[in-house]
Scaffold this motif. Structure first.
Motif, short mmCIF file in Angstrom:
data_model
loop_
_atom_site.label_atom_id
_atom_site.label_comp_id
_atom_site.label_asym_id
_atom_site.label_seq_id
_atom_site.Cartn_x
_atom_site.Cartn_y
_atom_site.Cartn_z
N VAL A 1 0.85 -1.17 0.00
CA VAL A 1 0.00 0.00 0.00
C VAL A 1 0.89 1.23 0.00
O VAL A 1 1.89 1.27 0.73
CB VAL A 1 -0.91 0.00 1.24
N VAL A 2 0.56 2.21 -0.84
CA VAL A 2 1.36 3.42 -0.93
C VAL A 2 0.57 4.58 -0.35
O VAL A 2 -0.62 4.73 -0.65
CB VAL A 2 1.72 3.71 -2.40
N LEU A 3 1.21 5.37 0.52
CA LEU A 3 0.56 6.55 1.08
C LEU A 3 1.29 7.80 0.61
O LEU A 3 2.51 7.88 0.70
CB LEU A 3 0.58 6.50 2.62
N CYS A 4 0.52 8.77 0.12
CA CYS A 4 1.09 9.99 -0.46
C CYS A 4 0.47 11.24 0.15
O CYS A 4 -0.69 11.24 0.53
CB CYS A 4 0.78 10.04 -1.96
N GLY A 5 1.25 12.31 0.19
CA GLY A 5 0.75 13.61 0.61
C GLY A 5 0.74 13.78 2.11
O GLY A 5 0.60 12.80 2.87
N TYR A 6 0.89 15.02 2.56
CA TYR A 6 1.00 15.28 3.99
C TYR A 6 -0.17 14.74 4.80
O TYR A 6 0.04 14.04 5.80
CB TYR A 6 1.17 16.79 4.24
N PHE B 1 4.21 1.64 2.14
CA PHE B 1 5.31 2.44 1.60
C PHE B 1 4.88 3.91 1.71
O PHE B 1 3.90 4.31 1.06
CB PHE B 1 5.48 2.01 0.14
N LEU B 2 5.57 4.70 2.54
CA LEU B 2 5.16 6.10 2.71
C LEU B 2 6.11 7.00 1.93
O LEU B 2 7.33 6.87 2.07
CB LEU B 2 5.16 6.49 4.19
N ILE B 3 5.54 7.88 1.13
CA ILE B 3 6.37 8.70 0.24
C ILE B 3 6.62 10.06 0.90
O ILE B 3 5.78 10.96 0.84
CB ILE B 3 5.67 8.91 -1.13
#
Ligand code: HEM
Ligand code: NAG
Ligand code: NAG
Ligand code: NAG
Ligand code: NAG
Length: 523
Positions: free
Chosen positions: A80-85, A412-414
């Motif tokens: 799982v990908v997490l994006c943005g503040y 996965f945190l961007i």
């Protein structure tokens, strides 16, 4: 006993297919309400659409289509990908416990399980950590062990650093040696960052081992080389492939093998140091992180726990070297590159140093009176974005933003998407210190400034790093003006690596004479 009867073989095959089906079926149930994402191909998943050198770029593109929570599949590994503040902060802070685990990453597993080819070559060294040792320590540790080791690391770093000004003095002492080296180039271009790595590494060495090394010491140079190499290699596409197809890749030569060999050599060094510390240990005179650990180890013998094992100590030290050396020196390299690129900003920082510190030694208290310098350091960290992604795993089943993520899901945190979030930074892709200044020139915090991440798993060295960056940076600009070599084009795009360094470049450190500094003061 061999099965040769064709009927039995056929039955066995059918049984296998049946079991695989059940297994798959139950997994599909788990993933029923999983975040959306591009359709994976068999075996390779979504690998074909990923930019393997800079996966971040593809992932940020994908988030525009699928939203701030989506999934990709690397090989057969769903993540799982997490994006943005907003989303990243929500997970790390509001769901801190749920997202506090680390995934099992094959390259790391491999270091534990006697990987064939190394076994033959370095049998004895292997024996040292064939156990579960890699998941001891802090960085990749799990569960209760991680909690205990993290607490130990943070309190020790605090006691040896903050409060007592010990760290501040150490940094100033180390700087004096760094300055001599920089000065020896007489303002001519040089590209030797071993010196900068050495200075930063020595701060860690003095906390862990109680002494510094000469920058020319071959053992020290070798150790720094091993650590920087590994941090660089961890970001390489070969390792990404290895993590996807471990059994296949272990037959091929490549970066993943170098990583294993490098870690082995680093650990052998650490083991020797621990043995020596044990011989010299004086319970009434605790001098280093190792001493403190060994004292706890003795105390623990009375209880029945087993946290403070030699393996856990080896891994803590190895983690601190890996997480704490290259990061800070890479940030300082970015700092000097950006100062060369933007001479007006450099001049403004130098002017503020003149006004607030003058010719004295900088101390952390000065930082409060130096809003501009503080903003520039923050902006360096934001822009350099040296840790673009972090890997977590869910510690339990969790429903997040309407999706169901089973326990153990790879997350996965961007961080790039946080540090460059358009909603929080006016000019996300530019170097713009005003991101941290108000219209009156006062320093303003920005909540999306998360280079150290946040929550339970956040950087254990954050406070130490802030101090190192402030003192090294202000002292360097007190003594030098950094200039691009004549005719050089400065590229401020990042290179590839697990910690992203700047592109190779030379610097000119032009000494500022005291004359010059007073002249500047008058103008
Ligand atoms: C510019 C310098 C640094 C940056 C940008 C940085 C950034 C980070 C980030 C983003 C993480 C991952 C957090 C997460 O997964 O949620 C991390 C973890 C960590 N960092 Fe740093 N770091 C820096 C310097 C240091 C230093 C100097 C030390 C040691 C003294 C250190 C020790 C650690 C440790 C032990 C962890 C693992 C924490 C855990 O898993 O519980 N770091 N760092
Ligand atoms: C870089 O500096 C170190 C420390 O002074 C020195 O030992 C090394 O030989 C230098 N390397 C190069 C390529 O000049
Ligand atoms: C590290 O400490 C934990 C305590 O939970 C223990 O279970 C583990 O065995 C230790 N690691 C090693 C390699 O001894
Ligand atoms: C570096 O700056 C400090 C503070 O201004 C000063 O005391 C020191 O003499 C300078 N060093 C050199 C070599 O100019
Ligand atoms: C850093 O310092 C702050 C304020 O003293 C403290 O609350 C925080 O826990 C410290 N963080 C670490 C990682 O040591």
């Amino acid at each position: 006993m061999f099965i040769t009867d064709p009927v039995t073989i056929l039955l066995l095959i059918l049984l296998c297919l049946f079991l695989v089906n059940i297994f798959h079926g139950s997994k599909d149930n788990l993933y029923q309400n999983f975040p959306p994402g591009p359709k994976p191909l068999p075996i390779i998943g979504n690998m074909h659409i990923l930019n393997l050198k800079r996966p971040c770029r593809t992932l940020i593109e994908l988030s525009k289509k699928y939203g701030s929570v989506f999934s990709v599949q690397i090989g057969i590994q769903k993540m799982v990908v997490l994006c943005g503040y907003e989303t990243v902060k929500d997970a790390l802070v509001n769901y801190a416990e749920e997202f506090s685990e680390r995934p099992d990453i094959p390259i790391f597993h491999r270091i534990i399980k006697g990987y064939g080819f190394l076994m033959f070559r370095q049998k004895n060294a292997m024996k040292l950590y064939i156990n579960k040792s890699f998941f001891s320590g802090v960085l990749f540790a799990h569960g209760e062990n991680w909690k205990v080791m993290r607490r130990f690391t943070i309190t020790t770093l605090r006691d040896y650093g903050m409060g007592k000004k010990i760290l501040e003095n150490k940094i100033n002492e180390e700087y004096a040696i760094l300055e001599k080296k920089f000065k020896s180039f007489g303002g001519k271009p040089f590209e030797n960052f071993t010196i900068m790595n050495g200075a930063v590494a020595n701060i860690m060495m003095s906390i862990v081992l109680g002494h510094r090394f000469n920058y020319e010491d071959p053992v020290f140079l070798r150790l720094i080389h091993l650590i920087t190499e590994n941090v660089k290699l961890l970001g390489s596409p070969m390792v990404m492939l290895y993590n996807t197809f471990p059994s296949l890749m272990s037959w091929l030569p490549g970066s993943h093998k170098a990583i294993l060999e490098n870690s082995l050599e680093t650990q052998t060094f650490i083991k020797e140091v621990i043995t020596k510390s044990k011989q010299e240990l004086d319970i009434n005179n605790e001098r280093t992180l190792i001493d403190r650990f060994l004292i706890k180890q003795q105390e623990e013998k009375q209880e029945s726990t087993n946290y403070f094992s030699d393996e856990n100590l080896t891994m803590i030290i190895s983690n601190l070297f890996a997480a704490g050396m290259d990061t800070t020196s890479t940030t300082l390299r970015w700092a000097l590159l950006l100062m060369m690129k933007y001479p007006e900003i450099q001049k403004n920082v130098q002017n503020e140093i003149e006004q607030v510190i003058g010719l004295a030694e900088p101390h952390t208290e000065h930082q409060k009176e130096m809003p501009y310098t503080n903003a520039v350091i923050h902006e360096i960290q934001r822009f350099a974005n040296i840790v673009p992604t972090i890997s977590h795993a869910t510690a339990q089943d969790v429903t997040f933003k309407g999706y169901f993520l089973p326990k153990g899901t790879y997350v996965f945190l961007i961080l790039t998407s946080v540090l460059r979030d358009e909603a929080h930074f006016e000019k996300p892709d530019e170097f713009y210190p005003q991101h941290f200044l108000d219209s009156n020139g006062r320093f303003v915090k920005n909540e999306a400034f998360l280079p150290f991440a946040a929550g339970k798993r956040s950087c254990a060295g954050e406070n130490m790093t802030r101090m190192e960056l402030f003192i090294f940076f202000t002292r360097l600009l007190q003594n030098f003006t950094f200039q691009a070599p004549p005719g050089a084009e400065l590229d401020i795009n990042p290179a590839v690596g697990f910690v992203t360094p700047p592109m190779p470049h030379s610097i000119c450190a032009v000494p500022r004479t005291q004359d010059q500094t007073t002249k500047e003061k008058i103008h």
